[in-house]
Design a protein around this motif. Structure first.
Motif, PDB file in Angstrom:
ATOM      1  N   ARG A   1      25.861 -55.981   9.449  1.00 14.34           N
ATOM      2  CA  ARG A   1      26.191 -56.793  10.887  1.00 14.34           C
ATOM      3  C   ARG A   1      27.249 -55.886  11.590  1.00 14.34           C
ATOM      4  NH1 ARG A   1      28.493 -59.734   5.800  1.00 14.34           N
ATOM      5  NH2 ARG A   1      27.285 -61.140   5.001  1.00 14.34           N
ATOM      6  N   GLY A   2      26.517 -54.530  11.339  1.00 17.94           N
ATOM      7  CA  GLY A   2      27.738 -54.351  12.839  1.00 17.94           C
ATOM      8  C   GLY A   2      26.517 -53.847  14.065  1.00 17.94           C
ATOM      9  N   ARG A   3      25.182 -53.379  13.632  1.00 19.26           N
ATOM     10  CA  ARG A   3      24.366 -53.371  13.721  1.00 19.26           C
ATOM     11  C   ARG A   3      24.027 -54.481  14.501  1.00 19.26           C
ATOM     12  NH1 ARG A   3      20.300 -48.334  12.563  1.00 19.26           N
ATOM     13  NH2 ARG A   3      21.530 -47.263  11.699  1.00 19.26           N
ATOM     14  N   PHE A   4      24.074 -55.949  13.921  1.00 18.08           N
ATOM     15  CA  PHE A   4      23.685 -56.880  14.404  1.00 18.08           C
ATOM     16  C   PHE A   4      23.930 -58.087  14.770  1.00 18.08           C
ATOM     17  CE2 PHE A   4      23.297 -62.442  13.855  1.00 18.08           C
ATOM     18  CZ  PHE A   4      22.374 -62.397  13.653  1.00 18.08           C
ATOM     19  N   THR A   5      25.576 -57.408  15.168  1.00 22.60           N
ATOM     20  CA  THR A   5      26.154 -57.756  16.155  1.00 22.60           C
ATOM     21  C   THR A   5      25.941 -57.412  17.592  1.00 22.60           C
ATOM     22  OG1 THR A   5      27.974 -58.066  14.173  1.00 22.60           O
ATOM     23  CG2 THR A   5      29.211 -57.958  16.470  1.00 22.60           C
TER      24      THR A   5
ATOM     25  N   GLU B   1      10.151 -47.196  22.286  1.00 21.82           N
ATOM     26  CA  GLU B   1      11.101 -47.630  21.428  1.00 21.82           C
ATOM     27  C   GLU B   1      12.163 -48.627  21.452  1.00 21.82           C
ATOM     28  OE1 GLU B   1      14.686 -46.994  19.661  1.00 21.82           O
ATOM     29  OE2 GLU B   1      15.023 -46.825  21.173  1.00 21.82           O
ATOM     30  N   ALA B   2      12.565 -49.633  20.403  1.00 20.79           N
ATOM     31  CA  ALA B   2      12.767 -50.887  20.587  1.00 20.79           C
ATOM     32  C   ALA B   2      14.419 -50.624  20.912  1.00 20.79           C
ATOM     33  CB  ALA B   2      13.292 -51.489  18.761  1.00 20.79           C
ATOM     34  N   LEU B   3      15.641 -50.053  21.217  1.00 24.27           N
ATOM     35  CA  LEU B   3      16.899 -50.017  21.490  1.00 24.27           C
ATOM     36  C   LEU B   3      16.472 -49.892  23.191  1.00 24.27           C
ATOM     37  CD1 LEU B   3      19.667 -48.377  19.075  1.00 24.27           C
ATOM     38  CD2 LEU B   3      18.715 -50.572  19.448  1.00 24.27           C
ATOM     39  N   ARG B   4      15.380 -48.111  23.334  1.00 26.31           N
ATOM     40  CA  ARG B   4      15.172 -48.105  24.587  1.00 26.31           C
ATOM     41  C   ARG B   4      14.545 -49.482  25.746  1.00 26.31           C
ATOM     42  NH1 ARG B   4      11.818 -43.062  25.459  1.00 26.31           N
ATOM     43  NH2 ARG B   4      13.532 -42.139  24.123  1.00 26.31           N
TER      44      ARG B   4
ATOM     45  N   ALA C   1      22.927 -43.817  21.111  1.00 24.89           N
ATOM     46  CA  ALA C   1      24.250 -43.008  20.499  1.00 24.89           C
ATOM     47  C   ALA C   1      24.634 -42.604  18.843  1.00 24.89           C
ATOM     48  CB  ALA C   1      24.792 -42.846  22.098  1.00 24.89           C
ATOM     49  N   ARG C   2      24.603 -43.647  18.735  1.00 21.47           N
ATOM     50  CA  ARG C   2      25.108 -43.321  17.526  1.00 21.47           C
ATOM     51  C   ARG C   2      23.829 -42.843  16.492  1.00 21.47           C
ATOM     52  NH1 ARG C   2      27.929 -47.640  16.959  1.00 21.47           N
ATOM     53  NH2 ARG C   2      26.134 -48.848  14.915  1.00 21.47           N
ATOM     54  N   ILE C   3      22.972 -43.735  16.612  1.00 24.99           N
ATOM     55  CA  ILE C   3      21.933 -43.819  15.623  1.00 24.99           C
ATOM     56  C   ILE C   3      20.917 -42.437  15.899  1.00 24.99           C
ATOM     57  CG2 ILE C   3      19.629 -44.120  15.358  1.00 24.99           C
ATOM     58  CD1 ILE C   3      20.236 -47.281  15.930  1.00 24.99           C
TER      59      ILE C   3
ATOM     60  N   SER D   1      18.679 -41.355  12.670  1.00 21.90           N
ATOM     61  CA  SER D   1      17.967 -42.643  12.202  1.00 21.90           C
ATOM     62  C   SER D   1      16.994 -43.066  13.465  1.00 21.90           C
ATOM     63  CB  SER D   1      18.593 -43.273  11.058  1.00 21.90           C
ATOM     64  OG  SER D   1      19.303 -43.786  11.695  1.00 21.90           O
ATOM     65  N   THR D   2      16.213 -43.888  12.945  1.00 24.47           N
ATOM     66  CA  THR D   2      15.758 -45.111  14.085  1.00 24.47           C
ATOM     67  C   THR D   2      16.422 -46.523  13.324  1.00 24.47           C
ATOM     68  OG1 THR D   2      13.485 -45.118  12.314  1.00 24.47           O
ATOM     69  CG2 THR D   2      14.207 -43.614  13.738  1.00 24.47           C
ATOM     70  N   ALA D   3      15.926 -46.882  14.208  1.00 29.98           N
ATOM     71  CA  ALA D   3      16.018 -48.575  14.633  1.00 29.98           C
ATOM     72  C   ALA D   3      15.163 -49.654  14.893  1.00 29.98           C
ATOM     73  CB  ALA D   3      17.748 -49.161  15.994  1.00 29.98           C
TER      74      ALA D   3
END
Length: 418
Positions: free
Chosen positions: A227-231, A289-292, A409-411, A416-418
């Motif tokens: 839920r944290g990442r989802f938010t 990469e997704a977050l990038r 940055a936290r990941i 880990s990866t996202a």
């Protein structure tokens, strides 16, 4: 009884074996076609709104209510049926959605005033809401083994491809073809009928299919650990679809105003430009990469929104067109990146639920701001309302960008990866 049980077990085993042998590629293409067609049909009325306004004397506020009714009924379909395909199966849910889509097209074709237009939009929204969770999950499940990321890519690119084709196709028909308020919808009825045959023939992909018809509204669900990442990621979804809702409802009117044109193709072309730039960005960034990708998209959205504000300040049609293209590029990349990151947050048995949860936020963002903008347009005018809207969305984009950079940055720190 024992013999019957053995027979039933044998049938189940044979069906499972057949599903395992069935080519996933054909099913993947069919579901992709359904996604594009449903999104295409949803954008066709956008190119016709100016015509409806002129024929029936509708205000901008009424037009955004018609548009928002679609988004609200999509949301209702998601809330009621978002997890239905996880138990009943992807095929029957998609088949039912296509039948509803054909009914809505018939209502559009026969509409002679706002009442049937509202009814058509409501049925259309229910069809898309019913199909959305099933489409999103099926594309992830049927993606080629050699290209597992293709499912998320089609999930994000399909809507923009469909919206773009719908905008330009309807604009061409309105400007140059006879019976413009009927022909587009009649052609879509035929297209939906063809894809319905494909859905009936495709293999079932849901792990829990065969559980029967159960409406369980509360199963629109985000795993507790995600839920944290989802938010964080859903902020980008909100920004993306706030822009989409504005362009699909008031964008054609704004383009005609800035270009000082009466050519209906201009309105459809504006929607197509936004969606076409989005699709191009998604194709270019499909392996990033997704977050990038999400960060790049948010930067593009901020740049595009700044250019739209500049165009409105200058009253420049040329700057507005450039701004729309830049905005579309950011829109496509931001949606692709955030959707890919979100799609990893649930296990296969709950993909329908998570996908539905994502689209709940998407359609809320598409509908609520658009209705507010339409109402404010009646008071302050289209130009001033557009300036305020774009500035507010830019604020959401800035917040989403900051939150996404912190998440990335936290990941990285966690390895880990996202």
């Amino acid at each position: 009884m024992a013999e019957t049980s053995k027979t039933t077990t044998g049938v189940t085993v044979r069906r499972a074996a057949h599903a395992a042998r069935a080519p996933r590629g054909s099913g993947f293409r069919v579901v992709g076609a359904v996604l594009v067609l449903l999104m295409l049909s949803s954008s066709v009325p956008s190119a016709l709104y100016v015509l409806y306004q002129q024929k029936w004397g509708l205000s901008s506020g009424t037009i955004t209510v018609v548009f928002a009714l679609y988004a609200v009924t999509v949301l209702a379909g998601l809330l009621l049926f978002g997890s239905l395909s996880d138990t009943l199966g992807r095929r029957p849910v998609l088949g039912g959605a296509l039948v509803l889509a054909m009914v809505s097209m018939a209502l559009f074709a026969g509409a002679g005033g706002p009442v049937l237009l509202l009814a058509a939009r409501a049925v259309q929204g229910l069809a898309v809401g019913l199909a959305t969770g099933a489409m999103g999950a099926a594309l992830l499940e049927m993606a080629p083994a050699s290209r597992p990321a293709l499912g998320a890519q089609v999930n994000s690119a399909g809507p923009t491809v469909g919206i773009g084709l719908g905008g330009i196709g309807a604009g061409l028909l309105v400007q140059f073809a006879p019976a413009p308020t009927a022909l587009s919808y009649l052609l879509l009825i035929g297209a939906f009928a063809v894809t319905l045959v494909g859905v009936v023939r495709m293999p079932e992909s849901a792990p829990g299919a065969g559980g029967g018809f159960r409406v369980v509204p509360h199963r629109i669900h985000v795993p507790a650990g995600a839920r944290g990442r989802f938010t964080v990621l859903v902020l980008t979804i909100v920004a993306v679809w706030s822009v989409g809702g504005f362009y699909l409802s008031l964008g054609p009117h704004l383009a005609l105003s800035l270009l000082e044109s009466t050519n209906y193709l201009v309105g459809g072309a504006t929607v197509a430009l936004l969606a076409g730039a989005a699709t191009a960005a998604q194709l270019m960034l499909g392996r990033t990469e997704a977050l990038r990708t999400a960060v790049l998209g948010l930067c593009g959205l901020l740049a595009g929104l700044g250019l739209v504000l500049l165009a409105l300040g200058l009253g420049s049609a040329a700057v507005f067109l450039v701004a729309t293209a830049v905005l579309g590029t950011g829109w496509g990349a931001a949606f692709l990146g955030s959707f890919r990151a979100l799609s990893t947050l649930a296990d296969p048995a709950h993909r329908g639920e998570l996908t539905a949860a994502v689209y709940v936020f998407a359609y809320l963002a598409m509908s609520v701001p658009a209705v507010l903008a339409g109402m404010l347009t009646n008071i302050h005018g289209l130009h001033r309302t557009s300036v305020g809207f774009m500035a507010a969305v830019a604020g959401v984009c800035a917040l989403a960008l900051l939150a996404t950079l912190r998440l990335a940055a936290r990941i990285r720190a966690e390895g880990s990866t996202a």
